[in-house]
Motif scaffolding. Structure first.
Motif, mmCIF file in Angstrom:
data_model
loop_
_atom_site.group_PDB
_atom_site.id
_atom_site.type_symbol
_atom_site.label_atom_id
_atom_site.label_comp_id
_atom_site.label_asym_id
_atom_site.label_seq_id
_atom_site.Cartn_x
_atom_site.Cartn_y
_atom_site.Cartn_z
ATOM 1 N N UNK A 1 -44.527 -71.257 -2.038
ATOM 2 C CA UNK A 1 -42.943 -71.345 -2.103
ATOM 3 C C UNK A 1 -42.619 -72.281 -0.869
ATOM 4 N N UNK A 2 -41.714 -73.109 -1.124
ATOM 5 C CA UNK A 2 -41.202 -74.158 0.081
ATOM 6 C C UNK A 2 -40.577 -73.033 1.232
ATOM 7 N N UNK A 3 -40.152 -71.939 0.907
ATOM 8 C CA UNK A 3 -39.827 -70.909 1.816
ATOM 9 C C UNK A 3 -40.743 -69.748 1.804
ATOM 10 N N UNK A 4 -41.303 -69.852 2.959
ATOM 11 C CA UNK A 4 -42.671 -68.889 3.095
ATOM 12 C C UNK A 4 -42.249 -67.605 3.595
ATOM 13 N N UNK A 5 -42.144 -66.568 2.592
ATOM 14 C CA UNK A 5 -41.962 -65.288 2.874
ATOM 15 C C UNK A 5 -42.941 -64.314 2.327
ATOM 16 N N UNK A 6 -43.878 -64.676 1.625
ATOM 17 C CA UNK A 6 -44.810 -63.598 1.188
ATOM 18 C C UNK A 6 -45.563 -62.805 2.140
ATOM 19 N N UNK A 7 -45.916 -63.479 3.339
ATOM 20 C CA UNK A 7 -46.557 -62.744 4.367
ATOM 21 C C UNK A 7 -46.023 -61.522 4.849
ATOM 22 N N UNK B 1 -61.995 -59.351 -13.372
ATOM 23 C CA UNK B 1 -61.509 -58.254 -12.616
ATOM 24 C C UNK B 1 -61.298 -58.550 -11.076
ATOM 25 N N UNK B 2 -61.091 -60.186 -11.330
ATOM 26 C CA UNK B 2 -60.656 -60.732 -9.687
ATOM 27 C C UNK B 2 -59.270 -61.512 -9.829
ATOM 28 N N UNK B 3 -58.552 -61.220 -8.923
ATOM 29 C CA UNK B 3 -57.002 -61.866 -9.146
ATOM 30 C C UNK B 3 -56.659 -62.790 -8.131
ATOM 31 N N UNK B 4 -56.034 -64.134 -8.646
ATOM 32 C CA UNK B 4 -55.559 -64.762 -7.685
ATOM 33 C C UNK B 4 -54.006 -64.947 -7.862
ATOM 34 N N UNK B 5 -53.178 -64.530 -7.135
ATOM 35 C CA UNK B 5 -51.682 -64.315 -7.187
ATOM 36 C C UNK B 5 -50.899 -65.270 -6.535
ATOM 37 N N UNK C 1 -44.122 -60.297 -6.276
ATOM 38 C CA UNK C 1 -45.165 -60.702 -5.924
ATOM 39 C C UNK C 1 -45.939 -59.812 -4.861
ATOM 40 N N UNK C 2 -45.152 -59.419 -4.150
ATOM 41 C CA UNK C 2 -46.018 -58.472 -3.077
ATOM 42 C C UNK C 2 -46.064 -57.152 -3.479
ATOM 43 N N UNK C 3 -45.458 -56.709 -4.535
ATOM 44 C CA UNK C 3 -45.490 -55.367 -4.948
ATOM 45 C C UNK C 3 -46.577 -55.396 -5.814
ATOM 46 N N UNK C 4 -46.783 -56.305 -6.576
ATOM 47 C CA UNK C 4 -48.035 -56.645 -7.517
ATOM 48 C C UNK C 4 -49.271 -56.868 -6.779
ATOM 49 N N UNK C 5 -49.237 -57.377 -5.623
ATOM 50 C CA UNK C 5 -50.597 -57.592 -4.895
ATOM 51 C C UNK C 5 -50.711 -55.910 -4.329
ATOM 52 N N UNK C 6 -49.812 -55.636 -3.798
ATOM 53 C CA UNK C 6 -50.130 -54.066 -3.322
ATOM 54 C C UNK C 6 -50.740 -53.316 -4.318
#
Length: 331
Positions: free
Chosen positions: A37-43, A156-160, A17-22
């Motif tokens: 996610x129940x485990x919050x690691x994206x930030x 051309x807008x993204x919600x990930x 997810x983070x690679x795609x967002x970058x």
């Protein structure tokens, strides 16, 4: 367009997810990222340190604000208290756009600077000790579902959205909110087991599902995934020294990610764009209503003391055209 990353715990879905967002940010695309996610690691995966990630506002803690704002002047919703996570928009509702400023983003989103741009990050909030034994995590993602149901996104807008692990996403209708669901799978029997569950649940709702192989070390791994998931295998990402450094907290600039993996991320973007091009807004709205009526009958009516079926506006179809004609936005 709306994109979900799912997979079993440890598959690497948050990293992907983070690679795609970058990647999207590097392509100058407007992005809202959501950690559901129940485990919050994206930030942290996006470069925040632990205290910064822990300080992200929890969407669930602002549910009253979210309901009051989205309700707007919709006459079918008598009060914010009568709204549940599936309450659909109708005439008079306030709708969200990816690039706008609004009170929900002010309260619940934070801007995260990346190497090649910036994105908005939102988080459901972690499962706390006070929730143990008395709460379901899916109640926490209700705020996400409400926002997705009221969000009009352009091509051309993204919600990930980094979804909760396993097949738990099917505990709500949120799994139908996405133009593309990327299932991240390791080349193991356990790695593809979640795929079979997703495939079974999703096929009746026309959910676009593609498998992204992860932690692939050679052609044998690719062949295994292909044998297990067939044409649903979209691409396989190889071992990445860049990711290894990122996971140690010492990432290089994103432009130094291996070329093969950069190309794989572009394949994901192309697949999402192709799927969005075929979005049927009428079916999208009908699915929203379908799950609202199911939730109303099973628990919503009893909880709110109201007939929540009356919240459905039979003539309303969510689409960009709604904003063009101003049919849904209150003054």
């Amino acid at each position: 367009m709306k994109i979900a990353f799912v997979g079993k715990g440890g598959s690497g879905k948050t990293t992907l997810s983070s690679l795609f967002i970058r990647h999207l940010a590097a392509n100058e695309a407007p992005v809202i990222a959501v950690d559901a996610d129940i485990n919050q690691h994206l930030g942290v995966a996006l470069g925040l340190d632990e205290p910064e990630a822990a300080a992200l506002p929890a969407l669930g803690a602002h549910l009253s604000l979210i309901k009051n704002y989205l309700r707007g002047a919709n006459p079918r919703i008598l009060s914010a208290e009568s709204m549940i996570k599936t309450s659909p928009p109708g005439e008079g509702s306030r709708l969200l756009r990816v690039g706008e400023d609004n009170p929900i983003y002010d309260a619940c989103a934070r801007t995260v600077a990346l190497d090649d741009g910036e994105i908005r990050l939102m988080a459901t909030g972690p499962f706390t000790e006070s929730d143990l034994g008395v709460a379901c995590y899916h109640s926490k993602v209700g705020a996400v579902e409400l926002c997705l149901n009221h969000l009009v996104d352009g091509p051309e807008e993204y919600v990930v959205v980094d979804m909760t692990a396993g097949s738990d996403s099917f505990a709500s209708g949120m799994f139908t909110r996405f133009d593309m669901t990327f299932l991240v799978a390791e080349p193991t029997r356990k790695g593809v087991s979640v795929y079979r569950q997703y495939k079974e649940y999703a096929q009746d709702f026309g959910v676009a599902l593609k498998v992204v192989g992860n932690k692939v070390q050679g052609q044998d791994d690719v062949d295994f995934l292909r044998d297990e998931v067939g044409d649903d295998l979209l691409v396989a990402l190889r071992h990445s020294n860049w990711v290894r450094s990122m996971e140690k907290g010492r990432p290089s600039r994103f432009e130094l990610l291996e070329a093969e993996n950069r190309m794989s991320l572009q394949v994901l973007q192309n697949a999402a764009e192709d799927s969005y091009a075929h979005r049927d807004w009428e079916r999208y709205t009908q699915q929203m209503v379908h799950f609202h009526l199911r939730n109303a009958e099973s628990w919503g009516n009893a909880k709110t003391g109201a007939d929540l079926a009356a919240q459905v506006d039979p003539g309303f179809v969510l689409s960009e055209r709604v904003l063009e004609v101003g049919a849904a936005q209150p003054a």
